[in-house]
Design an enzyme around this catalytic site. Structure first.
Site, mmCIF file in Angstrom:
data_model
loop_
_atom_site.group_PDB
_atom_site.id
_atom_site.type_symbol
_atom_site.label_atom_id
_atom_site.label_comp_id
_atom_site.label_asym_id
_atom_site.label_seq_id
_atom_site.Cartn_x
_atom_site.Cartn_y
_atom_site.Cartn_z
ATOM 1 N N SER A 2 0.836 -1.194 0.000
ATOM 2 C CA SER A 2 0.000 0.000 0.000
ATOM 3 C C SER A 2 0.876 1.252 0.000
ATOM 4 O O SER A 2 1.652 1.449 -0.923
ATOM 5 C CB SER A 2 -0.970 -0.037 1.182
ATOM 6 O OG SER A 2 -1.952 0.971 1.065
ATOM 7 N N GLU A 23 -9.287 -5.056 -3.860
ATOM 8 C CA GLU A 23 -8.624 -3.840 -3.382
ATOM 9 C C GLU A 23 -9.642 -2.753 -3.057
ATOM 10 O O GLU A 23 -9.377 -1.854 -2.253
ATOM 11 C CB GLU A 23 -7.647 -3.334 -4.443
ATOM 12 C CG GLU A 23 -6.508 -4.281 -4.776
ATOM 13 C CD GLU A 23 -5.423 -4.305 -3.726
ATOM 14 O OE1 GLU A 23 -5.562 -3.596 -2.714
ATOM 15 O OE2 GLU A 23 -4.433 -5.041 -3.924
ATOM 16 N N HIS A 46 -7.698 -5.354 0.518
ATOM 17 C CA HIS A 46 -6.448 -4.613 0.513
ATOM 18 C C HIS A 46 -5.641 -4.983 1.755
ATOM 19 O O HIS A 46 -6.148 -4.927 2.874
ATOM 20 C CB HIS A 46 -6.759 -3.115 0.507
ATOM 21 C CG HIS A 46 -5.574 -2.229 0.376
ATOM 22 N ND1 HIS A 46 -4.841 -2.118 -0.785
ATOM 23 C CD2 HIS A 46 -4.989 -1.382 1.273
ATOM 24 C CE1 HIS A 46 -3.873 -1.239 -0.612
ATOM 25 N NE2 HIS A 46 -3.936 -0.787 0.622
#
Length: 516
Positions: free
Chosen positions: A214, A333, A419
């Site tokens: 990320s 995601e 995510h």
């Protein structure tokens, strides 16, 4: 000195050398000496960890919003058995409760095998995610990497407006040097520390892999294009790295910084006003923006020096570091933004007469699934393919993955792997008991979960050791080419290689991106 005296001196010298070598060979595994002083760590099984090691001076007072400065050496043996504070977190940032937070947070942690004498082991440096507003190095346990012959380093870096902040006065103060991306400067300082010191832990400073997820993966992408980071690592892994995200312009970031300063009673850009900004309480600086995608959310800045241009533009021009690269993302995601599921029309209605076709292609007729898939593939999956293609064009090996694995108990209720959902598998730190997360109960890991984790972990370790993930005990992971569009999927069917992965969907997204 006569011959007898010379012989006596030689014998004494050899005895001293043998004694010193014996001391080094027999030194306790929880003790090490680096350039700044001696450290005492903690042994757990076949792994020894050294925590809370400073790699830069505390960025406080006049050093707030300054490039990291040299850390001060210490005398005696520094206790390195407990984590230091996390960096200051933005109010309400996602993360983990508890733990002390401080501006004085530029420390790192090292995990190494107990038995590493006379070895030059591969090094992996982990950069955590958290939207550039939260997260900490201490959240990640590198023991399983050390078990597999890797020296694992986790790094803190400044967050929120303490780490990602521009102002006309700070730009003037920088005098043409880098500004704004202080968190990225911290990461580069940590990599320089690794280059200078990691040999003391059995690591090979010429075989360093930088990896992150990320915000950490975005940081990896920026490190790949930053001239100041060149030569500090030899391989890179970007997990959910938002490869087409442009970053904020310096002018735009300066305007936001000036607005923030004015809202807190500071106007102007002379030295006195910058001093007043530096005197603001850290809690004031860490007030939350409206959201991760808010116009004033702290994050990377294209300052023209540390970050010369956007990631996509740098890769297109072949100006990234030419090192082997693993990159990929997860099947859901879009979990970052729950409103996508609640309001799919916000994504689909702008498509006009193409809406029905998009729902069919991206969602198999389900508008919610279509909206979340379009976001997932537009933000992560297609940009991964784009960067991989630029790597190939530059003559560099790239390896692309797609992570869709879910524990059996969640497969019927979860839209996909969220995510960050791959991290526990990569680190082999799966839950040992059921736990609540994101409104769902994550079950304790079973044998199937651990088997998948062992696979992805092994590929990461193989890549760190050799620059190629190879087969790592599973299918051989082919290097990406535009002809094969090869992606390795870590999913419920195990590890599977796909050619022409999601080609129709990704081609459409690519065409849309090209028109922007």
């Amino acid at each position: 000195m006569d011959m007898r005296g010379r012989l006596a001196a030689l014998v004494a010298g050899m005895s001293l050398l043998a004694s010193t070598a014996g001391m080094a060979a027999g030194a306790a595994p929880d003790q090490v000496t680096i350039k700044d002083g001696a450290l005492k760590g903690a042994v757990d099984g076949q792994v020894v960890s050294f925590k809370n090691i400073p790699f830069a001076a505390p960025p406080v007072g006049p050093l707030r919003w300054k490039p990291p400065q040299k850390e001060a050496p210490w005398t005696g043996v520094r206790d390195a058995t407990a984590f230091g504070p996390t960096c200051m977190q933005v109010t309400g940032a996602f993360g983990r409760p508890g733990g002390q937070a401080s501006e004085d947070c530029l420390q790192l942690n090292v995990y190494e095998p107990v038995e590493h004498a006379h070895k030059k082991l591969p090094v992996m440096v982990w950069i955590y995610g958290g939207g550039f507003i939260g997260g900490a190095a201490s959240y990640y346990n590198g023991a399983h990497f050390a078990d597999d012959g890797v020296v694992l380093v986790t790094v803190n870096y400044r967050l929120g407006r303490l780490g990602w902040f521009a102002h006309p006065g700070l730009t003037k103060e920088a005098g043409g040097g880098p500004t704004g991306d202080f968190g990225l400067m911290d990461q580069i300082a940590a990599l320089k520390w690794v280059k200078a010191n990691i040999g003391a832990f059995g690591g090979d400073a010429s075989n360093v892999t930088v990896f992150g997820e990320s915000a950490g993966a975005m940081s990896v992408n920026y490190l790949l294009i930053s001239p100041q980071a060149r030569g500090l690592f030899q391989k890179a892994i970007s997990e959910s790295g938002f490869g087409r995200t442009p970053g904020r312009t310096l002018a735009g970031a300066e305007a936001l910084g000036a607005d923030f300063a004015k809202a807190n009673g500071v106007t102007g850009d002379d030295a006195a006003q910058i001093a007043a900004l530096r005197a603001l309480p850290a809690d004031t600086l860490m007030k939350a923006a409206a959201g991760l995608d808010a116009p004033d959310a702290p994050g990377p800045i294209v300052d023209g020096v540390l970050v010369p241009t956007t990631v996509a533009q740098a890769f297109a021009a072949g100006k990234q570091a030419h090192v082997p690269f693993i990159l990929g993302g997860n099947s859901y995601e879009a979990s970052l933004f729950p409103r996508l599921r609640a309001h799919p029309e916000a994504t689909l209605d702008p498509l006009g007469d193409k809406k029905a076709g998009a729902i069919a292609l991206f969602g198999d007729g389900d508008p919610v699934r279509a909206a979340t898939t379009i976001w997932t593939e537009g933000a992560i999956i297609e940009p991964d393919r784009y960067l991989a293609r630029q790597e190939v064009k530059a003559g560099v090996k790239a390896y692309v993955y797609y992570f869709s694995y879910m524990p059996a108990g969640l497969r019927q209720i979860a839209p996909g792997t969220p995510h960050g959902g791959e991290i526990g598998y990569v680190f082999e730190t799966l839950p040992t008991t059921a736990m609540k997360r994101g409104g769902m109960t994550i079950p304790a890991a079973n044998g199937e979960d651990h088997a998948l984790s062992a696979h992805i972990h092994a590929y990461w370790v193989a890549f760190a050791k050799t620059g190629s993930p190879d087969s790592a005990g599973g299918p051989e992971w082919p290097a990406y080419t535009p002809a094969n569009d090869a992606v390795i999927e870590f999913g419920t069917d195990g590890v599977v290689v796909h050619d022409q992965f999601e080609k129709t969907q990704l081609d459409i997204i690519e065409q849309t991106a090209a028109r922007k």
